[in-house]
Motif scaffolding. Sequence first.
Motif, short mmCIF file in Angstrom:
data_model
loop_
_atom_site.label_atom_id
_atom_site.label_comp_id
_atom_site.label_asym_id
_atom_site.label_seq_id
_atom_site.Cartn_x
_atom_site.Cartn_y
_atom_site.Cartn_z
N TYR A 199 0.86 -1.19 0.00
CA TYR A 199 0.00 0.00 0.00
C TYR A 199 0.90 1.24 0.00
CZ TYR A 199 -4.08 2.85 1.40
OH TYR A 199 -5.11 3.77 1.46
N VAL A 200 0.49 2.26 -0.75
CA VAL A 200 1.25 3.51 -0.81
C VAL A 200 0.31 4.68 -0.57
CG1 VAL A 200 2.81 4.95 -2.17
CG2 VAL A 200 2.74 2.48 -2.59
N SER A 201 0.73 5.61 0.28
CA SER A 201 -0.01 6.86 0.44
C SER A 201 0.86 8.00 -0.06
CB SER A 201 -0.39 7.10 1.91
OG SER A 201 0.76 7.39 2.68
N GLY A 202 0.22 9.04 -0.57
CA GLY A 202 0.97 10.17 -1.06
C GLY A 202 0.07 11.20 -1.69
N TYR A 203 0.58 11.87 -2.69
CA TYR A 203 -0.18 12.90 -3.39
C TYR A 203 -0.14 12.63 -4.89
CZ TYR A 203 0.96 15.33 1.00
OH TYR A 203 1.12 15.67 2.32
N ILE A 204 -1.21 12.98 -5.58
CA ILE A 204 -1.19 12.97 -7.04
C ILE A 204 -1.20 14.41 -7.50
CG2 ILE A 204 -3.71 12.77 -7.31
CD1 ILE A 204 -3.02 10.93 -9.77
N CYS A 205 -0.32 14.73 -8.44
CA CYS A 205 -0.10 16.10 -8.86
C CYS A 205 -0.69 16.35 -10.24
CB CYS A 205 1.40 16.40 -8.88
SG CYS A 205 2.23 16.04 -7.31
N PRO A 206 -1.04 17.60 -10.54
CA PRO A 206 -1.65 17.91 -11.84
C PRO A 206 -0.76 17.49 -13.00
CG PRO A 206 -1.79 19.79 -10.34
CD PRO A 206 -0.88 18.78 -9.70
N THR A 217 -4.99 13.53 0.11
CA THR A 217 -3.97 12.51 -0.06
C THR A 217 -4.52 11.45 -1.00
OG1 THR A 217 -4.71 11.44 1.97
CG2 THR A 217 -2.73 12.81 2.12
N HIS A 218 -3.63 10.71 -1.62
CA HIS A 218 -4.00 9.72 -2.62
C HIS A 218 -3.44 8.37 -2.19
CE1 HIS A 218 -5.54 8.55 -6.46
NE2 HIS A 218 -4.36 8.20 -6.95
N ALA A 219 -3.95 7.31 -2.81
CA ALA A 219 -3.47 5.96 -2.50
C ALA A 219 -3.30 5.17 -3.79
CB ALA A 219 -4.44 5.24 -1.57
N TRP A 220 -2.29 4.34 -3.82
CA TRP A 220 -2.07 3.42 -4.93
C TRP A 220 -1.26 2.23 -4.41
CZ3 TRP A 220 0.15 8.22 -4.46
CH2 TRP A 220 1.54 8.32 -4.42
N HIS A 244 4.07 12.30 -11.60
CA HIS A 244 2.91 13.00 -11.04
C HIS A 244 2.46 12.41 -9.70
CE1 HIS A 244 2.77 15.22 -14.71
NE2 HIS A 244 2.44 14.17 -15.44
N HIS A 245 3.22 11.46 -9.18
CA HIS A 245 2.91 10.86 -7.88
C HIS A 245 4.05 11.16 -6.90
CE1 HIS A 245 0.20 8.61 -10.50
NE2 HIS A 245 -0.45 8.19 -9.44
N VAL A 246 3.69 11.67 -5.73
CA VAL A 246 4.67 11.94 -4.67
C VAL A 246 4.39 10.99 -3.52
CG1 VAL A 246 5.52 13.62 -3.00
CG2 VAL A 246 4.95 14.35 -5.34
N LYS A 247 5.35 10.14 -3.21
CA LYS A 247 5.15 9.07 -2.23
C LYS A 247 5.51 9.53 -0.82
CE LYS A 247 7.89 5.44 -2.58
NZ LYS A 247 8.42 4.13 -3.04
N LEU A 248 4.55 9.29 0.12
CA LEU A 248 4.77 9.63 1.53
C LEU A 248 5.16 8.41 2.36
CD1 LEU A 248 1.81 12.05 2.42
CD2 LEU A 248 4.23 12.64 2.20
N ALA A 249 4.39 7.31 2.21
CA ALA A 249 4.61 6.16 3.08
C ALA A 249 4.17 4.88 2.38
CB ALA A 249 3.84 6.32 4.39
N ILE A 250 4.75 3.76 2.82
CA ILE A 250 4.38 2.44 2.30
C ILE A 250 4.12 1.50 3.48
CG2 ILE A 250 5.71 2.69 0.16
CD1 ILE A 250 7.91 0.97 1.48
N LYS A 252 1.85 -2.56 4.64
CA LYS A 252 0.97 -3.67 4.29
C LYS A 252 -0.40 -3.15 3.88
CE LYS A 252 1.00 -5.65 8.29
NZ LYS A 252 1.75 -4.58 8.98
N ASN A 253 -0.85 -2.09 4.59
CA ASN A 253 -2.19 -1.55 4.37
C ASN A 253 -2.21 -0.10 4.85
OD1 ASN A 253 -2.46 -1.74 7.28
ND2 ASN A 253 -2.96 -3.90 7.00
N TYR A 254 -3.41 0.47 4.85
CA TYR A 254 -3.54 1.88 5.23
C TYR A 254 -3.04 2.17 6.63
CZ TYR A 254 -5.73 6.18 6.83
OH TYR A 254 -5.94 7.41 7.39
N ASN A 255 -3.26 1.26 7.56
CA ASN A 255 -2.86 1.51 8.95
C ASN A 255 -1.37 1.78 9.08
OD1 ASN A 255 -5.44 1.21 10.01
ND2 ASN A 255 -5.22 -1.01 10.27
N ASP A 256 -0.57 1.22 8.19
CA ASP A 256 0.88 1.45 8.22
C ASP A 256 1.25 2.79 7.62
OD1 ASP A 256 1.38 -1.10 9.32
OD2 ASP A 256 1.42 -2.02 7.33
N CYS A 257 0.31 3.43 6.94
CA CYS A 257 0.61 4.64 6.17
C CYS A 257 -0.20 5.86 6.59
CB CYS A 257 0.33 4.39 4.68
SG CYS A 257 1.16 2.95 3.98
N ALA A 258 -1.04 5.74 7.61
CA ALA A 258 -1.94 6.83 8.00
C ALA A 258 -1.17 8.14 8.17
CB ALA A 258 -2.66 6.47 9.29
#
Length: 320
Positions: A199-206, A217-220, A244-250, A252-258
């Motif tokens: 799981y990845v959390s971050g931002y998607i840019c224009p 925030t975005h997820a992929w 266009h994707h800026v990665k914040l955290a990785i 197993k799932n969302y709980n690891d990336c909140a």
Amino acid sequence: MSLYYIKHITKYTYSDNVIDGANQIRLYPFNNEFQKVVSQKILINGNPNIHVYQDFYFNSVGSFMLVEPHNFLSIESDIEVITKPVIFPEDSANPEKQWQLLESLKNDTQFIDYLKYITFDGTPEIFEMIKEKNPSKISPYKIALEFCEFIYTNFKYIQGITNVDSKLDLVWELKAGVCQDFTNILLQMVRMLGIPARYVSGYICPGDSKTRGEGATHAWIEVYIPFYGWLGLDPTNNLVASEHHVKLAIGKNYNDCAPVKGVYKGHVTDSLYVKVHVSATKNYNDISIAHTDMEKSKATEKNTTTNSYRQNLEFIQQQQ
């Protein structure tokens, strides 16, 4: 190469004072060959000392305390980041050899967490899809792309139809949701194939075309491609995660990336405001903590005698 300015505002407002707030933030973008943080400034009310460390997944995590009574928590992150396009896999190796390599990773401690999938109502149908595609004849890269496109084509992007508590069963039944839902489904699909996925959390840019998930925030996901490494796939937009994707955290799932989570003591109801603005120019005039943009969480009462867990209220942000 692209340059982006990102302003991320998070504000919790409480109906009365709370105390002993202990918080974690995962708001620090990765520095790697594809993205470089030029500068970052984080402002928190009360100006607490932030202790930054790396967690098990090598995410940068900030930890801070607000001990004195307070009736709000405000976190503002200003980031300037440069991103570069990723190099796509050549995918020239024999598919059978690639699947053999993946098979050898099943007991590797680096990948075990990323291979465990959750069974839900869609599991039998997904296994039938896998059987029909005959993965031994197609490369992991190509079938992962096909599954990413399957989510994009067959699931409708509808905000507010799901929430953080929505089960995979509901998302599969509705065939609708937002980035977090699509990411969770694709995560299970790819893992069922035997391909490590995280799981990845971050931002998607224009970019050149309109993308879904901006303003929050975005997820992929990232999948492990043999003889290549980790590659990001965005099912919300049917894209390979690139400049266009800026990665914040990785994890197993969302709980690891909140992005924000924590605990406090207090018998209160609370509301949440979240806003993310991404631009190629440094212009934040249209960003402010305004009540018109307030996203209200479900009001929950907290017991003053216990250290109450604020269950990742930033799920509202993640659900855009």
